[in-house]
Write a protein that holds these residues in place. Structure first.
Motif, PDB file in Angstrom:
ATOM      1  N   PRO A   3     -11.672  57.596 -55.416  1.00  0.00           N
ATOM      2  CA  PRO A   3     -11.909  56.161 -55.650  1.00  0.00           C
ATOM      3  C   PRO A   3     -11.983  55.857 -57.140  1.00  0.00           C
ATOM      4  CG  PRO A   3     -13.362  56.985 -53.932  1.00  0.00           C
ATOM      5  CD  PRO A   3     -12.689  58.171 -54.524  1.00  0.00           C
ATOM      6  N   SER A   4     -11.359  54.755 -57.522  1.00  0.00           N
ATOM      7  CA  SER A   4     -11.291  54.393 -58.931  1.00  0.00           C
ATOM      8  C   SER A   4     -11.293  52.879 -59.066  1.00  0.00           C
ATOM      9  CB  SER A   4     -10.020  54.970 -59.561  1.00  0.00           C
ATOM     10  OG  SER A   4      -9.749  54.383 -60.814  1.00  0.00           O
ATOM     11  N   LEU A   5     -11.816  52.409 -60.182  1.00  0.00           N
ATOM     12  CA  LEU A   5     -11.797  50.970 -60.437  1.00  0.00           C
ATOM     13  C   LEU A   5     -10.388  50.448 -60.672  1.00  0.00           C
ATOM     14  CD1 LEU A   5     -14.974  50.410 -62.638  1.00  0.00           C
ATOM     15  CD2 LEU A   5     -14.563  49.640 -60.295  1.00  0.00           C
ATOM     16  N   GLU A   6      -9.436  51.354 -60.795  1.00  0.00           N
ATOM     17  CA  GLU A   6      -8.041  50.953 -60.881  1.00  0.00           C
ATOM     18  C   GLU A   6      -7.442  50.739 -59.499  1.00  0.00           C
ATOM     19  OE1 GLU A   6      -6.793  50.350 -63.880  1.00  0.00           O
ATOM     20  OE2 GLU A   6      -8.735  50.989 -64.686  1.00  0.00           O
ATOM     21  N   GLY A   7      -8.212  51.038 -58.457  1.00  0.00           N
ATOM     22  CA  GLY A   7      -7.719  50.943 -57.086  1.00  0.00           C
ATOM     23  C   GLY A   7      -7.433  49.511 -56.681  1.00  0.00           C
ATOM     24  N   ASP A   8      -6.633  49.392 -55.629  1.00  0.00           N
ATOM     25  CA  ASP A   8      -6.144  48.086 -55.181  1.00  0.00           C
ATOM     26  C   ASP A   8      -7.281  47.149 -54.793  1.00  0.00           C
ATOM     27  OD1 ASP A   8      -4.440  46.088 -54.310  1.00  0.00           O
ATOM     28  OD2 ASP A   8      -4.262  46.918 -52.306  1.00  0.00           O
ATOM     29  N   GLN A   9      -8.318  47.671 -54.144  1.00  0.00           N
ATOM     30  CA  GLN A   9      -9.419  46.831 -53.669  1.00  0.00           C
ATOM     31  C   GLN A   9     -10.738  47.143 -54.360  1.00  0.00           C
ATOM     32  OE1 GLN A   9      -8.961  44.257 -51.281  1.00  0.00           O
ATOM     33  NE2 GLN A   9      -6.901  44.778 -51.969  1.00  0.00           N
ATOM     34  N   THR A  26     -12.456  44.884 -57.086  1.00  0.00           N
ATOM     35  CA  THR A  26     -13.121  43.609 -56.792  1.00  0.00           C
ATOM     36  C   THR A  26     -14.323  43.783 -55.863  1.00  0.00           C
ATOM     37  OG1 THR A  26     -11.567  43.180 -54.966  1.00  0.00           O
ATOM     38  CG2 THR A  26     -11.014  42.263 -57.127  1.00  0.00           C
ATOM     39  N   TRP A  27     -14.301  44.790 -54.992  1.00  0.00           N
ATOM     40  CA  TRP A  27     -15.417  44.993 -54.079  1.00  0.00           C
ATOM     41  C   TRP A  27     -16.581  45.730 -54.745  1.00  0.00           C
ATOM     42  CZ3 TRP A  27     -15.891  43.748 -48.725  1.00  0.00           C
ATOM     43  CH2 TRP A  27     -14.761  43.116 -48.175  1.00  0.00           C
ATOM     44  N   TRP A  28     -16.274  46.768 -55.496  1.00  0.00           N
ATOM     45  CA  TRP A  28     -17.340  47.585 -56.080  1.00  0.00           C
ATOM     46  C   TRP A  28     -18.200  46.798 -57.083  1.00  0.00           C
ATOM     47  CZ3 TRP A  28     -20.006  51.598 -54.815  1.00  0.00           C
ATOM     48  CH2 TRP A  28     -20.709  52.340 -55.769  1.00  0.00           C
ATOM     49  N   PRO A  29     -17.635  45.972 -57.967  1.00  0.00           N
ATOM     50  CA  PRO A  29     -18.506  45.191 -58.848  1.00  0.00           C
ATOM     51  C   PRO A  29     -19.469  44.277 -58.098  1.00  0.00           C
ATOM     52  CG  PRO A  29     -16.272  45.206 -59.709  1.00  0.00           C
ATOM     53  CD  PRO A  29     -16.215  45.836 -58.341  1.00  0.00           C
ATOM     54  N   ALA A  30     -19.014  43.681 -56.985  1.00  0.00           N
ATOM     55  CA  ALA A  30     -19.922  42.840 -56.194  1.00  0.00           C
ATOM     56  C   ALA A  30     -21.075  43.669 -55.641  1.00  0.00           C
ATOM     57  CB  ALA A  30     -19.145  42.169 -55.061  1.00  0.00           C
ATOM     58  N   SER A  31     -20.783  44.890 -55.206  1.00  0.00           N
ATOM     59  CA  SER A  31     -21.839  45.771 -54.702  1.00  0.00           C
ATOM     60  C   SER A  31     -22.813  46.151 -55.818  1.00  0.00           C
ATOM     61  CB  SER A  31     -21.230  47.031 -54.091  1.00  0.00           C
ATOM     62  OG  SER A  31     -20.457  46.725 -52.949  1.00  0.00           O
ATOM     63  N   LEU A  32     -22.295  46.392 -57.016  1.00  0.00           N
ATOM     64  CA  LEU A  32     -23.169  46.735 -58.141  1.00  0.00           C
ATOM     65  C   LEU A  32     -24.100  45.579 -58.501  1.00  0.00           C
ATOM     66  CD1 LEU A  32     -20.740  48.675 -60.525  1.00  0.00           C
ATOM     67  CD2 LEU A  32     -22.484  49.613 -58.995  1.00  0.00           C
ATOM     68  N   ALA A  68     -13.733  49.111 -49.880  1.00  0.00           N
ATOM     69  CA  ALA A  68     -13.520  47.743 -49.400  1.00  0.00           C
ATOM     70  C   ALA A  68     -14.039  47.650 -47.971  1.00  0.00           C
ATOM     71  CB  ALA A  68     -12.030  47.385 -49.496  1.00  0.00           C
ATOM     72  N   GLY A  69     -13.559  46.665 -47.234  1.00  0.00           N
ATOM     73  CA  GLY A  69     -14.099  46.428 -45.901  1.00  0.00           C
ATOM     74  C   GLY A  69     -13.294  46.995 -44.753  1.00  0.00           C
ATOM     75  N   ASP A  70     -12.179  47.678 -45.029  1.00  0.00           N
ATOM     76  CA  ASP A  70     -11.285  48.094 -43.959  1.00  0.00           C
ATOM     77  C   ASP A  70     -11.921  49.086 -42.994  1.00  0.00           C
ATOM     78  OD1 ASP A  70      -8.974  46.600 -45.009  1.00  0.00           O
ATOM     79  OD2 ASP A  70      -9.073  48.050 -46.643  1.00  0.00           O
ATOM     80  N   MET A  71     -12.538  50.143 -43.517  1.00  0.00           N
ATOM     81  CA  MET A  71     -13.135  51.164 -42.659  1.00  0.00           C
ATOM     82  C   MET A  71     -14.347  50.630 -41.905  1.00  0.00           C
ATOM     83  SD  MET A  71     -11.493  53.966 -42.535  1.00  0.00           S
ATOM     84  CE  MET A  71     -10.039  54.577 -43.367  1.00  0.00           C
ATOM     85  N   VAL A  72     -15.172  49.844 -42.592  1.00  0.00           N
ATOM     86  CA  VAL A  72     -16.347  49.262 -41.934  1.00  0.00           C
ATOM     87  C   VAL A  72     -15.905  48.356 -40.785  1.00  0.00           C
ATOM     88  CG1 VAL A  72     -18.474  47.957 -42.261  1.00  0.00           C
ATOM     89  CG2 VAL A  72     -17.563  49.331 -44.133  1.00  0.00           C
ATOM     90  N   ALA A  73     -14.901  47.527 -41.036  1.00  0.00           N
ATOM     91  CA  ALA A  73     -14.403  46.626 -39.998  1.00  0.00           C
ATOM     92  C   ALA A  73     -13.808  47.396 -38.829  1.00  0.00           C
ATOM     93  CB  ALA A  73     -13.357  45.673 -40.586  1.00  0.00           C
TER      94      ALA A  73
END
Length: 423
Positions: free
Chosen positions: A28-34, A37-43, A142-147
């Protein structure tokens, strides 16, 4: 441990190997597609700043004092906020993704076993482990696995309730499907066909009066109770009811603005969409520049619907076109300037094979599989109407795997040498 359990354990071990290899080669990297945008919101949540984020590419008016967001669904954000609070690294978040991926193996097996039989469940679990799009999104926080886990668990309880009844089972099904909505907003539309099918099933079973609607009442009540905190929060923050994401209107405008031009249909990237979104806002002089996400999204939705209403025929055509990016990721890499490599072709081939197997499995599918299929179809139609790319179908792929496994099970049953236990 009987042979079936050994086979399931072997499938899970293969899942560990595949998932671990994927995370080692592409962490996982902040360069990743999702992730970016998701990880900063979690932080932000983990740091006690609240459910806030500011992405001017979507909402130009956001900034200090106007950072409340509903762009990203809350369940994954809070889950990874917990991970960030405990450990704070993307590597730990990747391990949580791997755990979710393995839990889905178990739930796919249990769901398909309830609908069909033991062997079909094992086949479906193996198909999930080998499902390339799931491995592709594994490093994306992101939300794909959780969903996907929420949808599969919800459908499992739905099938259990369909077979054995019980308000508790119907309630658990509704609660899990609501958690799916809180992970991927498009799952909202699946509640309607599932609820209608529950009433139809009760009527077919000879129930009347209150007992006729008891299943859908239990399902709906649990669904609403789980959704209520998010809806209340959004209403208080934005001053209007927001059930899903505040990106719906933006996506409606972004991916349909091309209807006005005589250009080939294509997936629209952010760079192409930015001037379109800014121009739409500029056409509304009543805006003060302090509007929140929900208010801006309402403008986007109005502008997007104006385009759709002015080009109804082309809109119908682009909805049909979106089947290609939704199921094969057609044109998505090109939109972002990425080359189409051998893995992309392999993914498309796997998708085509699974769809063909799913259509073949429809003939053999038991009656209780049809509400699940209908729910998945409605979700697909919702994406075709707004925005489509391959990762969006990951949460409903267990239904496709169910049908594909039924088809494969039927063919395996005809083999003279049965390598799978028949039960």
């Amino acid at each position: 441990m009987d042979r079936n359990r050994w086979i399931l354990a072997g499938i899970a071990a293969l899942g560990v190997a595949c998932g671990a290899m994927r995370l080692l080669t592409t962490p996982p990297s902040l360069e990743g597609d999702q992730t970016n945008t998701w990880w900063p919101a979690s932080l932000h949540v983990a740091n006690g700043e609240g459910f806030v984020d500011c992405l001017p590419i979507y909402f130009p008016f956001c900034g200090p004092g106007n950072e409340a967001t509903a762009m990203r669904e809350p369940l994954p954000v809070y889950l990874f906020a917990g991970v960030a609070a405990l450990h704070g690294t993307l590597r730990a978040a990747g391990l949580v993704q791997l755990l979710l991926y393995l839990l889905i193996v178990l739930m796919v097996y249990r769901l398909v076993r309830e609908v069909a039989d033991e062997t079909t469940g094992l086949i479906a679990a193996a198909l999930w482990v080998l499902y390339l799009p799931a491995l592709t999104v594994l490093p994306q926080i992101a939300g794909d696995m959780v969903a996907t886990l929420a949808v599969t668990t919800g459908l499992y309880f739905y099938v259990k309730a369909w077979k054995a009844g019980g308000s508790l089972r119907w309630g658990l099904a509704g609660a899990c499907m609501a958690l799916a909505v809180l992970s991927r907003s498009a799952m909202l539309v699946s509640a309607v066909p599932l609820g209608i099918a529950a009433v139809w099933h009760a009527w077919r079973s000879g129930r009347r009066r209150f007992s006729l609607v008891r299943p859908v009442l239990a399902f709906s009540l649990a669904w609403c109770l789980v959704m209520l905190p998010w809806v209340v929060r959004n209403t208080r923050v934005f001053g209007q009811v927001v059930v899903g994401s505040t990106l719906t209107g933006y996506n409606m405008l972004r991916h349909n603005h091309q209807l006005e031009d005589d250009v080939p249909f294509h997936y629209v990237n952010e760079d192409e969409a930015r001037p379109v979104a800014y121009a739409a806002l500029a056409r509304h002089p009543e805006l003060t520049g302090r509007e929140n996400e929900a208010q801006v999204d309402r403008v986007y939705k109005e502008e997007g619907m104006n385009v759709v209403n002015a080009h109804k025929l082309r809109y119908a055509q682009i909805c049909a076109f979106r089947f290609l990016p939704l199921w094969f990721n057609w044109g998505v890499n090109t939109a972002y300037g990425k080359p189409t490599g051998p893995m992309d072709y392999l993914v498309a081939f796997q998708q085509a094979v699974l769809l063909l197997l799913a259509f073949a499995g429809l003939r053999r599918a038991p009656r209780l599989a049809w509400p699940l299929v209908l729910g998945a179809v409605v979700v697909c139609l919702a994406y075709l109407a707004v925005v489509a790319r391959l990762r969006y179908v990951v949460p409903i792929i267990p239904v496709v795997l169910l049908l594909a496994a039924i088809a494969l099970r039927g063919w395996l049953h005809k083999w003279p040498l049965r390598l799978w236990p028949v039960r």
